[in-house]
Each structure stands twice: as C-alpha cells, then as structure tokens.
Scaffold this motif. Structure first.
Motif, short mmCIF file in Angstrom:
data_model
loop_
_atom_site.label_atom_id
_atom_site.label_comp_id
_atom_site.label_asym_id
_atom_site.label_seq_id
_atom_site.Cartn_x
_atom_site.Cartn_y
_atom_site.Cartn_z
N MET A 180 108.15 -70.88 27.28
CA MET A 180 106.93 -69.57 26.77
C MET A 180 107.01 -68.77 27.99
O MET A 180 106.74 -69.15 29.06
CB MET A 180 105.83 -70.12 26.23
CG MET A 180 105.00 -68.75 25.65
SD MET A 180 103.18 -69.14 25.27
CE MET A 180 102.43 -69.30 26.95
N TYR A 220 104.90 -64.95 28.54
CA TYR A 220 103.79 -63.91 28.03
C TYR A 220 103.82 -62.91 28.96
O TYR A 220 103.44 -63.05 30.13
CB TYR A 220 102.52 -64.34 27.76
CG TYR A 220 101.74 -63.35 27.18
CD1 TYR A 220 102.06 -62.59 26.29
CD2 TYR A 220 100.50 -63.35 27.83
CE1 TYR A 220 100.97 -61.65 25.73
CE2 TYR A 220 99.57 -62.28 27.42
CZ TYR A 220 99.99 -61.45 26.53
OH TYR A 220 99.10 -60.40 26.15
N PHE A 238 94.53 -51.25 21.33
CA PHE A 238 95.77 -51.12 20.66
C PHE A 238 96.06 -49.75 19.92
O PHE A 238 97.33 -49.30 19.50
CB PHE A 238 96.24 -52.31 19.61
CG PHE A 238 96.39 -53.53 20.47
CD1 PHE A 238 97.62 -54.04 20.90
CD2 PHE A 238 95.23 -54.40 20.82
CE1 PHE A 238 97.79 -54.99 21.52
CE2 PHE A 238 95.55 -55.54 21.49
CZ PHE A 238 96.67 -55.94 21.98
N LEU A 293 100.12 -69.82 17.58
CA LEU A 293 99.83 -69.95 18.96
C LEU A 293 98.49 -70.18 19.07
O LEU A 293 97.68 -69.30 18.73
CB LEU A 293 100.13 -68.78 19.69
CG LEU A 293 100.21 -68.97 21.20
CD1 LEU A 293 101.73 -69.51 21.83
CD2 LEU A 293 100.39 -67.47 21.93
N ARG A 304 99.37 -66.74 35.70
CA ARG A 304 99.36 -67.85 34.85
C ARG A 304 100.16 -69.09 35.54
O ARG A 304 99.54 -69.87 36.07
CB ARG A 304 99.91 -67.69 33.58
CG ARG A 304 99.25 -66.29 32.86
CD ARG A 304 99.57 -65.84 31.69
NE ARG A 304 99.66 -66.86 30.23
CZ ARG A 304 99.23 -66.78 29.39
NH1 ARG A 304 98.34 -65.78 28.96
NH2 ARG A 304 99.46 -67.58 28.43
N THR A 360 105.46 -63.57 19.49
CA THR A 360 103.82 -63.79 19.22
C THR A 360 103.44 -62.55 18.95
O THR A 360 103.41 -61.51 19.43
CB THR A 360 103.16 -64.66 20.12
OG1 THR A 360 103.75 -65.90 20.33
CG2 THR A 360 101.90 -64.70 19.84
N ALA A 361 102.20 -62.51 17.82
CA ALA A 361 101.64 -61.32 17.62
C ALA A 361 100.30 -61.98 17.01
O ALA A 361 100.34 -63.06 16.04
CB ALA A 361 102.29 -60.56 16.37
N GLY A 379 106.17 -62.60 24.29
CA GLY A 379 105.79 -61.36 23.54
C GLY A 379 104.34 -61.44 23.03
O GLY A 379 103.81 -62.66 22.98
N GLY A 380 103.87 -60.33 22.53
CA GLY A 380 102.56 -60.00 22.07
C GLY A 380 102.68 -58.87 21.28
O GLY A 380 103.63 -57.91 21.32
N SER A 419 96.85 -59.59 17.82
CA SER A 419 95.82 -58.57 17.91
C SER A 419 96.31 -57.45 16.71
O SER A 419 95.41 -56.89 16.19
CB SER A 419 95.65 -57.85 19.03
OG SER A 419 95.32 -59.13 20.12
N LYS A 450 93.84 -66.96 18.52
CA LYS A 450 92.61 -66.29 19.07
C LYS A 450 92.16 -64.89 18.84
O LYS A 450 91.20 -64.78 18.88
CB LYS A 450 92.82 -66.76 20.50
CG LYS A 450 93.82 -65.52 21.34
CD LYS A 450 93.81 -65.65 22.56
CE LYS A 450 94.69 -64.37 23.31
NZ LYS A 450 94.16 -63.00 22.90
N SER A 451 93.46 -64.39 18.19
CA SER A 451 93.26 -62.99 17.84
C SER A 451 92.79 -62.71 16.46
O SER A 451 92.73 -61.58 15.91
CB SER A 451 94.51 -62.04 18.12
OG SER A 451 94.92 -62.42 19.48
N TYR A 470 97.63 -72.68 26.27
CA TYR A 470 97.08 -72.58 27.50
C TYR A 470 96.92 -73.98 28.02
O TYR A 470 96.83 -74.65 26.98
CB TYR A 470 95.86 -72.01 27.53
CG TYR A 470 95.98 -70.55 26.83
CD1 TYR A 470 96.21 -69.39 27.60
CD2 TYR A 470 95.57 -70.36 25.43
CE1 TYR A 470 96.25 -68.26 26.87
CE2 TYR A 470 95.58 -68.99 24.65
CZ TYR A 470 96.37 -68.10 25.37
OH TYR A 470 96.24 -66.86 24.86
C1 LIG Z 1 100.59 -66.42 25.67
C2 LIG Z 1 100.39 -65.41 24.81
N1 LIG Z 1 101.18 -64.95 23.97
C3 LIG Z 1 100.82 -63.67 23.22
C4 LIG Z 1 99.57 -63.25 23.28
C5 LIG Z 1 99.48 -61.86 22.70
O1 LIG Z 1 98.62 -61.80 21.63
P1 LIG Z 1 98.15 -60.49 20.83
O2 LIG Z 1 99.31 -60.17 19.89
O3 LIG Z 1 96.96 -60.81 20.29
O4 LIG Z 1 97.78 -59.49 21.80
C6 LIG Z 1 98.41 -63.76 24.26
C7 LIG Z 1 97.53 -62.96 24.40
O5 LIG Z 1 96.82 -63.17 25.30
C8 LIG Z 1 99.15 -64.70 24.99
O6 LIG Z 1 97.91 -65.54 25.75
#
Ligand SMILES: Cc1ncc(COP(=O)(O)O)c(C=O)c1O
Length: 411
Positions: free
Chosen positions: A202, A204, A288, A82, A174, A277-278, A259-260, A280, A60-61, A104
């Motif tokens: 998972m 977050y 950021f 993801l 969530r 997870t990364a 993580g993010g 953004s 998504k990012s 999701y």
């Molecule tokens: C489940 C989950 N993991 C990780 C992320 C983090 O992603 P990002 O690295 O883009 O901040 C998100 C962002 O909303 C998320 O919903």
C-alpha cells in the motif's frame, strides 16, 4: 434503507435550504444528517474517476456501519474496507464485513491475539495488517501464539515527493520504505518468518490525495501545489511499478492499494495499482471543495439551534466547535452552510458551547431556528453525534447509528 439508484437533482442553494427545512421540520437540533441524493451522485462520480479499478472504502471517513454496508452494496466495484484500528477491524469482521485492510500499524497486543484466532480460522480471508519494518514483524510475532496461522501483512511504501536530492521532503511521514530494494528486503524478512505472510503493498499519496490545489485566496500557492502534485504523481508512477515488480519476485501480491478521494483518477490510471481507496468523497466535506479535479456534492452536515441574538446581523448557535484534525488553521473549522452567506466570527471561531454566525441572513434568524454546517473533514463528524438522519429526496427515511451511537470509540 432506501437503495434505488437515481441521479441527484441540481438544486439552487435556496431550494436546498428549503428542502432541508421542510424535511427536518420536526427534528430538534442539534443533529447530524446525510443526504442520500448527494451520496448517490458522489458514488457515481467516484466510480467514474476510478474507471473500473475496484475501490476500497476508507471506514475512518464514514464511521457509520450501515452506510459502509450501503456503499458496498451499491456496486460490485466497491470491494472491501480500509480500516483504521485493529479493534475496529475485528468488530467489523465480527459484524460480517469481509476483505479488511488495516491501514495503520498496530501495537495492540490483545487485539493481535484475537486476530491470530481469526486468522487460524480463515488463513486466506482474515484482516490484513500494515507493516513497514522489522520492528513491526517482531511485535506481531511476540503477540501471537506460535501455533497461529501466519498473520496476513501488507507493506506500506512511502511515496512522498523528495526533490533536490532529498533536501526537501513533502508528504506524510509514514513508512521508512521508499525504494524497490528496501521493499524487497522487507518482503524477504517477512518470507523468512512463520508468523507472518505477505499479501499486499500500500502507498498513500497524502500530499496529493489530501491537499487541495484550488483553495480560496491563494493563487500562487495553488499553482505551486498543483505543479508539485503533477511532478510527484509522475515520479510515483514509475517508482511504485518498480517496487511492485521487486516485491512480486519475492512473494505474489494479492493487492496493490493506493490513492484517496483527492487522487482517485490519477492513482487508478497506474497499471501497477490493483485497487484505490476512497472515503471522504462520499460525504464531501469542506476541504474537498478545494480540488480542481473534484466536483462532488456536500452529502453530510449538522444543524445547530439559534439560542441568542447578540446583534442585528449576528445569531449565536449552541455548540458547533467541531474542529477537524490536521495542521491547525482556519481551514479546519466547520463552515456555516445554510442559510447562505453566513460566516464565523474570526475572533471566536467555532466554540465548544456556542458559535456566533455573522451575515445578512443572521438578521432574520430567531431562537430555535436551525443553522446548517459542514465539517471540514469526513468521518470525524460521526464522533460528535450518535445518529445520522438519512434524507432521501424530500423526506427523512431513516436514522442510522454512527460508530459513537453504537458505543464504539476507536479513535
Ligand atoms: C492509507 C490511506 N488511504 C487513503 C486515504 C484517503 O481517504 P479519503 O478518501 O477519505 O481521503 C487515507 C486517509 O487518510 C489513508 O490514510
């Protein structure tokens, strides 16, 4: 696409502007772009923060199939995606992406039917769905044919910060699953059904990964956020380990994700986590900029043309009103990036059809000149443009379709 590895050069703001201007000279704005030098540097930083723990890439990012592929091919420590909707996940699977975890829950019956077919064809490698309740299990069971192989599912755990005995609750709303007991009970419910199979867990930490602790102009708020995040990270560390232990007694887990971008290093240091997870962090949007622990380079932006001059130190560009999602506020606005020291008009913000920018640099702007902006968030930019120009060194080397450019509009 260019793939050679090389560190990003350190450039002054003026150099960077001159570099953009030279490279994009023949490209008429509006357009969006990605700076590969900065992306390469961000890749190196993100891998460094994860310290060998595999990174799942948040689609998504990024929202550009070619760039998702580019990231995955850069290093074997990038493993899987993801994803954000089931139709997107199935599209990516059809396009050859593997190891897909849908972050999701879904209520898309038609797509669940297609997932069932895919799972029957690949029972151990099909995309994984997120669940947090018996209602999700009922929904999946009702939507997939009885003869389907079990749908692979992942339990989402809530890791919000609940001090004062739960009277204060900080964190994304969530999952209702918070304790080892609740997670193990859901794992047993999954084990008791033929329609689903548990493969992962998972959690977050959105209140850590997605909230900057170094925002401009709010020192006390930053101190409070930093303290909250540290305390919460400590609590998550022990709770996540206890939940993993409890769930693993019911079913072996293939993955424990967390993580993010904003919490990469802290989450990767938890022994219970098998992957982080990364997303953004690859583009490094404006939000950021405001994390003490991050030092990423802006790698994505958009350019809009000056179309009028209402006054000496004001120039107005076409469009530009690309507001980021989340709690509405000034931090969700795009930011004028180059030339330097331009700012939005507080009374107009960023507009649907035109956006004034104010500052000394506006005085020398003339019609058709480019003003470069950064989006507050990452992937949402790609919903506004059909392609990304790829800047490598001093040249535009490619044009990559965004999800939108491929005719895909998932959310
Ligand atoms: C489940 C989950 N993991 C990780 C992320 C983090 O992603 P990002 O690295 O883009 O901040 C998100 C962002 O909303 C998320 O919903």
């Amino acid at each position: 696409m260019a793939t050679q590895a090389e560190p990003a050069t350190t450039q002054t703001t003026a150099d960077q502007f001159a570099r953009y201007e030279a490279a994009f000279e023949s490209i008429p704005p509006p357009f969006a772009f990605v700076d590969l030098d900065a992306m390469r540097a961000n890749v190196t930083d993100l891998l460094g923060m994860a310290r060998g723990v595999p990174i799942r890439v948040a689609s998504k990012s990024v929202r550009c199939r070619a760039l998702l592929r580019w990231i995955l091919e850069r290093d074997a420590r990038f493993r899987g995606l993801l994803t954000f909707t089931l139709p997107e996940t199935l599209w990516l699977a059809r396009e050859g992406f593997e190891n897909l975890l849908l972050a999701y829950p879904t209520a898309d019956r038609e797509a669940l039917g297609e997932l069932a077919t895919r799972t029957t064809g690949d029972p151990d490698g099909a995309p994984v769905l997120m669940v947090d309740s018996g209602a999700h299990l009922d929904f999946i069971e009702a939507a997939v044919p009885a003869r389907s192989a079990p749908i692979r599912v992942c339990i989402e755990l809530d890791v919000g910060w609940w001090p004062l005995g739960g009277r204060v609750k900080i964190g994304p709303k969530r999952s209702p699953i918070r304790t080892p007991e609740a997670a193990a009970a859901l794992a047993r419910a999954i084990a008791s059904r033929r329609s689903v199979r548990l493969v992962g867990l998972m959690a977050y930490e959105g209140h850590i990964a997605g909230v900057g602790d170094d925002a401009p102009g709010s020192r006390l708020r930053n101190i409070a956020i930093h303290a909250m995040q540290r305390a919460s990270a400590r609590e998550i560390r022990s709770r996540r380990a206890a939940v993993v232990d409890a769930v693993s007694r019911v079913a072996p887990l293939e993955l424990v994700n967390g993580g993010g971008t904003g919490s990469l290093a802290a989450t990767a240091s938890e022994p219970a986590v098998t992957e982080v997870t990364a997303g953004s962090g690859f583009y490094d949007p404006v939000l950021f900029d405001h994390y003490r622990s991050l030092d990423l380079r802006p790698a994505a932006g958009f350019a809009m043309p000056v179309v009028r001059k209402p006054g000496g130190r004001v120039a107005t560009v076409l469009g530009g009103g690309y507001i980021a999602s989340g709690p509405s506020g000034r931090d969700r606005l795009p930011k004028p990036y180059k030339p330097r020291e331009l700012r939005l008009d507080p009374f107009e913000g960023a507009g649907e059809v035109q956006t004034p920018v104010i500052g000394d640099a506006a005085a020398s702007l003339t019609l058709g000149d480019r003003v470069y902006f950064r989006h507050a968030k990452a992937g949402e930019l790609c919903e506004r443009f059909s392609k990304l120009y790829l800047l490598d060194g001093d040249r535009v080397v490619d044009e990559l379709p965004t999800y939108r450019g491929e005719g895909k509009c998932f959310l």
